[in-house]
Design a protein around this motif. Structure first.
Motif, mmCIF file in Angstrom:
data_model
loop_
_atom_site.group_PDB
_atom_site.id
_atom_site.type_symbol
_atom_site.label_atom_id
_atom_site.label_comp_id
_atom_site.label_asym_id
_atom_site.label_seq_id
_atom_site.Cartn_x
_atom_site.Cartn_y
_atom_site.Cartn_z
ATOM 1 N N ALA A 62 23.277 29.844 85.699
ATOM 2 C CA ALA A 62 24.196 30.687 86.458
ATOM 3 C C ALA A 62 25.642 30.556 86.002
ATOM 4 C CB ALA A 62 24.107 30.327 87.936
ATOM 5 N N THR A 63 25.915 29.709 85.033
ATOM 6 C CA THR A 63 27.312 29.481 84.670
ATOM 7 C C THR A 63 27.890 30.644 83.889
ATOM 8 O OG1 THR A 63 26.547 28.263 82.727
ATOM 9 C CG2 THR A 63 27.067 26.990 84.678
ATOM 10 N N THR A 64 27.160 31.198 82.954
ATOM 11 C CA THR A 64 27.686 32.279 82.140
ATOM 12 C C THR A 64 27.842 33.541 82.978
ATOM 13 O OG1 THR A 64 26.623 31.364 80.177
ATOM 14 C CG2 THR A 64 27.331 33.660 80.071
ATOM 15 N N GLY A 65 29.057 34.047 83.008
ATOM 16 C CA GLY A 65 29.321 35.273 83.745
ATOM 17 C C GLY A 65 29.475 35.086 85.244
ATOM 18 N N ALA A 66 29.452 33.858 85.738
ATOM 19 C CA ALA A 66 29.559 33.634 87.177
ATOM 20 C C ALA A 66 30.965 33.987 87.669
ATOM 21 C CB ALA A 66 29.240 32.179 87.508
ATOM 22 N N THR A 67 31.025 34.584 88.846
ATOM 23 C CA THR A 67 32.300 34.876 89.485
ATOM 24 C C THR A 67 32.536 33.844 90.584
ATOM 25 O OG1 THR A 67 32.125 37.246 89.036
ATOM 26 C CG2 THR A 67 33.638 36.566 90.786
ATOM 27 N N ILE A 68 33.653 33.148 90.491
ATOM 28 C CA ILE A 68 33.975 32.057 91.410
ATOM 29 C C ILE A 68 35.126 32.486 92.314
ATOM 30 C CG2 ILE A 68 34.637 29.638 91.606
ATOM 31 C CD1 ILE A 68 31.922 30.183 90.222
ATOM 32 N N TYR A 69 34.932 32.314 93.601
ATOM 33 C CA TYR A 69 36.003 32.589 94.556
ATOM 34 C C TYR A 69 36.831 31.312 94.737
ATOM 35 C CZ TYR A 69 38.445 33.893 98.826
ATOM 36 O OH TYR A 69 39.421 34.153 99.758
ATOM 37 N N VAL A 70 38.127 31.422 94.514
ATOM 38 C CA VAL A 70 39.039 30.284 94.670
ATOM 39 C C VAL A 70 39.953 30.570 95.848
ATOM 40 C CG1 VAL A 70 40.847 28.889 93.600
ATOM 41 C CG2 VAL A 70 38.948 29.756 92.210
ATOM 42 N N ARG A 71 39.886 29.729 96.855
ATOM 43 C CA ARG A 71 40.715 29.912 98.047
ATOM 44 C C ARG A 71 41.801 28.860 98.084
ATOM 45 N NH1 ARG A 71 40.660 29.197 104.104
ATOM 46 N NH2 ARG A 71 41.784 31.033 104.820
ATOM 47 N N CYS A 72 43.052 29.316 97.993
ATOM 48 C CA CYS A 72 44.212 28.430 98.075
ATOM 49 C C CYS A 72 45.210 29.101 99.009
ATOM 50 C CB CYS A 72 44.812 28.208 96.683
ATOM 51 S SG CYS A 72 46.221 27.072 96.675
ATOM 52 N N PRO A 73 45.046 28.916 100.331
ATOM 53 C CA PRO A 73 45.869 29.654 101.292
ATOM 54 C C PRO A 73 47.280 29.086 101.435
ATOM 55 C CG PRO A 73 44.356 28.224 102.459
ATOM 56 C CD PRO A 73 44.048 28.076 100.997
ATOM 57 N N TYR A 74 47.967 29.003 100.304
ATOM 58 C CA TYR A 74 49.331 28.461 100.260
ATOM 59 C C TYR A 74 50.080 29.191 99.167
ATOM 60 C CZ TYR A 74 46.630 24.804 102.525
ATOM 61 O OH TYR A 74 45.769 24.138 103.357
ATOM 62 N N LEU A 75 51.402 29.030 99.130
ATOM 63 C CA LEU A 75 52.185 29.555 98.027
ATOM 64 C C LEU A 75 51.839 28.787 96.755
ATOM 65 C CD1 LEU A 75 55.686 29.947 99.742
ATOM 66 C CD2 LEU A 75 53.976 31.727 99.305
ATOM 67 N N LEU A 76 51.723 29.493 95.661
ATOM 68 C CA LEU A 76 51.346 28.841 94.402
ATOM 69 C C LEU A 76 52.577 28.212 93.760
ATOM 70 C CD1 LEU A 76 48.696 31.256 92.862
ATOM 71 C CD2 LEU A 76 48.380 29.225 94.281
ATOM 72 N N THR A 77 53.018 27.119 94.341
ATOM 73 C CA THR A 77 54.132 26.353 93.798
ATOM 74 C C THR A 77 53.641 25.528 92.615
ATOM 75 O OG1 THR A 77 53.620 24.566 95.331
ATOM 76 C CG2 THR A 77 55.218 26.224 96.065
ATOM 77 N N ASP A 78 54.520 24.645 92.117
ATOM 78 C CA ASP A 78 54.111 23.851 90.960
ATOM 79 C C ASP A 78 52.948 22.922 91.288
ATOM 80 O OD1 ASP A 78 55.779 22.520 92.666
ATOM 81 O OD2 ASP A 78 57.163 21.799 91.145
ATOM 82 N N TYR A 79 52.761 22.561 92.563
ATOM 83 C CA TYR A 79 51.624 21.710 92.936
ATOM 84 C C TYR A 79 50.332 22.526 92.906
ATOM 85 C CZ TYR A 79 48.670 18.569 95.693
ATOM 86 O OH TYR A 79 47.639 17.760 96.125
#
Length: 341
Positions: A62-79
């Protein structure tokens, strides 16, 4: 004449197992983005329904072509930006793609409950999820594969998580501070009931105990949000004590910048009059004067490790280390020095 029994449908298998139709479909279509115990539950139901049940397709990687949802409910600061960027780069190396949910407004969106019913994503990476642990457990129980980066609260052993070694890093940092002779050390912690806050506070107090200094409520503060303004406010309280501390250790680098401002407002020199230390080693720690002594978290490696673990989940590989804690390093710079005479 006996009529042949009608062939069972995906809906029938879902009713038999109590799972959603989308989850059953993923199993029957050979998609690997399903937890092993959920897959077994579906296959057992297929066996019970016999030849009348829809048959599963052969499983595939399942790795090739997999779509991953990334949830980061914050401002994308340097951290957070460093973590998310490393996730995107690593998913790309696996031939997959990322759907990103970010911004503080996303904290109020009921996202987790919808993930198992989405057929367009294979799994998810949740960064410092604000939801209570019970919601993460429910997501696990629905058979949806996900990995947590830096959990706020303790998680069950079978929920995969990646974090930095908060306790060990804090303990090493405080060992450096007390090694310079400081005994009256103020600690500005993060939000209460956060797992990283509790671990770092325990590390700080452990090194103080090593030199015979017991924790003092007078010298400890916790803040609702780990930012510069709250760091400044807490530092003002500590520096205005009748007997002020000789060193201040902050939950993170942003709060340490607030400490530097409070010290400058009172005419205190750093590190001659007051030593200051942070945590994270973000770019901001090298932009101050003097530059901050801090603890380097492997932020990019946390992102890469989370993707690696998720890909193994998707391909139904056995995971023995479910809670991975990555090592930290103390970075000594100009903001810490010997205790004032």
């Amino acid at each position: 004449m006996v009529r042949p029994r009608a062939r069972a449908t995906v809906r029938d298998v879902a009713a038999e197992t109590g799972l959603s139709i989308a989850t059953v479909s993923r199993v029957l279509n050979g998609r690997a983005n399903v937890a092993p115990h959920t897959r077994d539950l579906v296959l057992e139901a297929v066996d019970r329904l016999g030849g009348q049940a829809p048959r599963p397709r052969a499983a595939q990687e399942a790795t090739t072509g997999a779509t991953i949802y990334v949830r980061c409910p914050y401002l994308l600061t340097d951290y957070f930006g460093l973590i998310v960027s490393s996730i995107g780069e690593t998913v790309d190396l696996h031939g997959g793609q990322v759907i990103l949910g970010t911004g503080e407004a996303a904290q109020r969106a009921p996202v987790l409950s919808t993930l198992p019913d989405r057929t367009d994503i294979a799994g998810a990476i949740l960064i410092l999820p604000p939801e209570p642990g019970e919601e993460l457990v429910r997501l696990r129980d629905r058979g949806f594969p996900f990995v947590v980066i830096d959990p706020r609260t303790p998680l069950p052993r079978d929920i995969v998580a990646v974090s930095a070694a908060h306790f060990a890093g804090a303990r090493k940092l405080m060992a450096h501070v007390v090694g310079l002779g400081h005994r009256r050390v103020g600690i500005i912690g993060g939000p209460v009931k956060w797992l990283p806050s509790e671990a770092r506070m325990a590390g700080y107090t452990a090194s103080l105990a090593d030199v015979g200094v017991l924790p003092s409520a007078e010298l400890q503060r916790s803040v609702p949000e780990p930012n510069t303004e709250h760091g400044h406010r807490a530092a003002c309280e500590l520096l205005d004590l009748p007997e002020r501390p000789t060193a201040l250790v902050a939950f993170n680098d942003k709060m340490a910048v607030g400490v530097l401002r409070a010290a400058a407002e009172r005419g205190l020199r750093v590190p001659e009059d007051l030593s200051v230390a942070g945590f994270d080693d973000i770019d901001l720690s090298r932009a101050t004067r003097p530059m901050l002594t801090t603890v380097r978290q492997p932020l990019q490696e946390m992102g890469r490790m989370a993707v690696t673990l998720l890909m193994r989940l998707l391909n139904r590989h056995t995971l023995e280390a479910l809670h991975v804690s990555l090592g930290t390093d103390v970075i000594v710079r100009g903001s810490t020095g010997p205790v004032p005479r």
